[in-house]
Design a protein around this motif. Structure first.
Motif, short mmCIF file in Angstrom:
data_model
loop_
_atom_site.label_atom_id
_atom_site.label_comp_id
_atom_site.label_asym_id
_atom_site.label_seq_id
_atom_site.Cartn_x
_atom_site.Cartn_y
_atom_site.Cartn_z
N ASP A 143 -5.15 -16.42 6.47
CA ASP A 143 -6.59 -16.61 6.28
C ASP A 143 -7.00 -16.73 4.82
O ASP A 143 -8.19 -16.83 4.52
N GLY A 144 -6.03 -16.68 3.93
CA GLY A 144 -6.33 -16.81 2.50
C GLY A 144 -6.24 -15.49 1.77
O GLY A 144 -6.37 -14.42 2.38
N PRO A 145 -6.01 -15.53 0.47
CA PRO A 145 -5.76 -14.30 -0.30
C PRO A 145 -6.91 -13.31 -0.27
O PRO A 145 -6.68 -12.10 -0.37
N ASP A 146 -8.13 -13.79 -0.10
CA ASP A 146 -9.27 -12.88 -0.08
C ASP A 146 -9.26 -11.98 1.15
O ASP A 146 -9.92 -10.95 1.17
N GLN A 147 -8.49 -12.35 2.18
CA GLN A 147 -8.47 -11.59 3.43
C GLN A 147 -7.25 -10.67 3.53
O GLN A 147 -7.08 -9.99 4.54
N LEU A 148 -6.40 -10.63 2.53
CA LEU A 148 -5.20 -9.82 2.58
C LEU A 148 -5.53 -8.33 2.58
O LEU A 148 -6.36 -7.86 1.79
N PHE A 149 -4.88 -7.59 3.43
CA PHE A 149 -5.06 -6.14 3.48
C PHE A 149 -4.75 -5.51 2.13
O PHE A 149 -5.51 -4.67 1.62
N PHE A 150 -3.63 -5.89 1.53
CA PHE A 150 -3.24 -5.25 0.27
C PHE A 150 -4.12 -5.69 -0.89
O PHE A 150 -4.16 -4.99 -1.91
N LYS A 151 -4.83 -6.78 -0.77
CA LYS A 151 -5.84 -7.09 -1.79
C LYS A 151 -6.86 -5.97 -1.85
O LYS A 151 -7.25 -5.51 -2.94
N ASP A 152 -7.29 -5.49 -0.68
CA ASP A 152 -8.25 -4.38 -0.63
C ASP A 152 -7.64 -3.10 -1.20
O ASP A 152 -8.30 -2.35 -1.92
N VAL A 153 -6.38 -2.84 -0.88
CA VAL A 153 -5.72 -1.64 -1.39
C VAL A 153 -5.64 -1.68 -2.92
O VAL A 153 -5.91 -0.68 -3.60
N TYR A 154 -5.28 -2.84 -3.46
CA TYR A 154 -5.17 -2.97 -4.92
C TYR A 154 -6.53 -2.71 -5.58
O TYR A 154 -6.61 -2.08 -6.64
N LEU A 155 -7.59 -3.17 -4.95
CA LEU A 155 -8.92 -2.93 -5.51
C LEU A 155 -9.35 -1.47 -5.31
O LEU A 155 -10.11 -0.94 -6.13
N ASP A 156 -8.87 -0.82 -4.25
CA ASP A 156 -9.09 0.63 -4.11
C ASP A 156 -8.49 1.36 -5.31
O ASP A 156 -9.10 2.29 -5.86
N VAL A 157 -7.29 0.95 -5.70
CA VAL A 157 -6.61 1.55 -6.85
C VAL A 157 -7.43 1.36 -8.12
O VAL A 157 -7.66 2.31 -8.89
N TYR A 158 -7.88 0.14 -8.33
CA TYR A 158 -8.70 -0.15 -9.53
C TYR A 158 -9.97 0.71 -9.53
O TYR A 158 -10.33 1.31 -10.55
N THR A 159 -10.64 0.79 -8.40
CA THR A 159 -11.88 1.55 -8.29
C THR A 159 -11.65 3.03 -8.54
O THR A 159 -12.43 3.70 -9.24
N LEU A 160 -10.58 3.56 -7.97
CA LEU A 160 -10.24 4.97 -8.16
C LEU A 160 -10.08 5.29 -9.65
O LEU A 160 -10.60 6.31 -10.14
N ILE A 161 -9.37 4.44 -10.37
CA ILE A 161 -9.14 4.68 -11.80
C ILE A 161 -10.46 4.66 -12.56
O ILE A 161 -10.73 5.54 -13.40
N GLU A 162 -11.31 3.69 -12.27
CA GLU A 162 -12.60 3.60 -12.94
C GLU A 162 -13.45 4.84 -12.65
O GLU A 162 -14.10 5.39 -13.55
N LEU A 163 -13.42 5.27 -11.41
CA LEU A 163 -14.24 6.42 -11.02
C LEU A 163 -13.77 7.69 -11.73
O LEU A 163 -14.57 8.43 -12.33
#
Length: 333
Positions: A143-163
């Motif tokens: 369905d395209g890279p924007d729909q990848l499960f691990f795309k969301d996980v990677y952004l969870d990681v980024y958000t956690l660090i920022e928080l």
């Protein structure tokens, strides 16, 4: 795996495929669109530990994710450095007791449960509790890279660090990442997507060089879903190129060039889960300060002999020493 020819190939191997032309554009856009939540919850736990304070951290993330992490910090008056720990595939974050060793060295520790796996983080609005792990790699791959499960996980990681970097007791200039297997991959992703990370230790990282994985064959549960996808859904491999082109956006080797901090990697040469050659596809694309350490007799397993002390020294700057094996404990006869 001790084949000299293969070892020679690994030292220069960079993977079967190059990254997509718009790879950096894709990830720059994804990161730029992240909104760090201000309505997070930080709940102090009363564990009767004299030298440390323990918190449960929860926040909302992309695509309806609800993320849970443990946070342990030493009771110090000055701001503290923080280590982000990530767990292996299908697992959950460290136990509280595992985190306390680092607080004794003056470090805070954050250990996040990956959404949809065995911890408390929830994947999306359906709030499935427990393990939904089968299919995480391939979810969204057609369905395209924007729909990848691990795309969301990677952004969870980024958000956690920022928080966490924004917490008033954390030194935002002294952040590190660490993990093994999936956790090793996420430790590298943390450094690739967030320049706040100043040091990374990755043990046998997962999620790299998917085409080579398919060529080697199905030897473990970790990558089993790739092979099950083709066996039971697309036995003629009509979608193979489309799937691999999309998975390239979460391939850790393609993120390696974005890492600017020092990286230490530990690789077991008997690893039949995250094959050593796929790990070198990551390592050989790292552009900054780096070092790898080979353990010839180890596979994808707990590395309990000396490795924990070595990693602790790397991350905390401690000087834990061990006796020299030959002369350390000579018998007197």
């Amino acid at each position: 795996m001790k084949n000299p020819t293969l070892l020679k190939e690994m030292l220069h191997y960079r993977g079967r495929d190059e990254m997509p032309d718009d790879f950096d554009t894709f990830w720059n856009k994804q990161v730029a669109e992240v909104e760090v939540p201000q309505d997070y919850q930080l709940l102090e736990k009363d564990f009767q530990i004299a030298y440390a304070t323990c918190y449960e951290l929860t926040f909302k993330s992309g695509n309806g994710g609800q993320i849970y992490a443990k946070l342990v910090v030493p009771k110090l008056s000055e701001k503290i450095p923080a280590l982000f720990h990530f767990h292996g595939y299908m697992g959950q974050g460290w136990d509280w007791a595992d985190m306390l060793a680092y607080t004794a060295a003056g470090w805070g520790v954050v250990s996040m449960d990956v959404r949809g796996q065995s911890g408390y983080s929830l994947d999306g609005n359906r709030e499935v509790r427990g393990n939904t792990v089968k299919g995480h790699i391939i979810r969204g791959a057609l369905d395209g890279p924007d729909q990848l499960f691990f795309k969301d996980v990677y952004l969870d990681v980024y958000t956690l660090i920022e928080l966490v970097a924004g917490l008033d007791f954390v030194d935002e200039n002294r952040l590190s990442s660490f993990g093994g297997s999936q956790g090793g991959a996420l430790a590298l992703v943390a450094a690739a997507l967030n320049s706040r990370i100043k040091q990374t230790v990755a043990i046998y990282p997962f999620l790299a060089d998917f085409r080579r994985v398919l060529e080697i064959g199905n030897t473990s549960e970790a990558y089993d879903e790739l092979f099950r996808y083709f066996k039971f859904h697309d036995p003629f491999h009509e979608t193979e190129e489309q799937l691999l082109q999309t998975l390239a956006y979460i391939d850790v080797k393609n993120l390696a060039h974005r890492i600017s901090c020092p990286v230490q990697m530990i690789i077991g040469l008997e690893d039949d889960v995250c094959y050593p050659i796929t790990q070198f596809a990551i390592y050989n694309r790292l552009a900054g300060e780096k070092e790898y350490h080979l353990l010839p007799e180890y596979g994808h397993e707990a590395m309990n002999v000396r490795v924990s002390d070595t990693v602790f020294n790397w991350l905390c700057g401690t000087k834990i020493k061990r006796p020299y094996l030959i002369s350390g404990f000579k018998s007197e006869r």
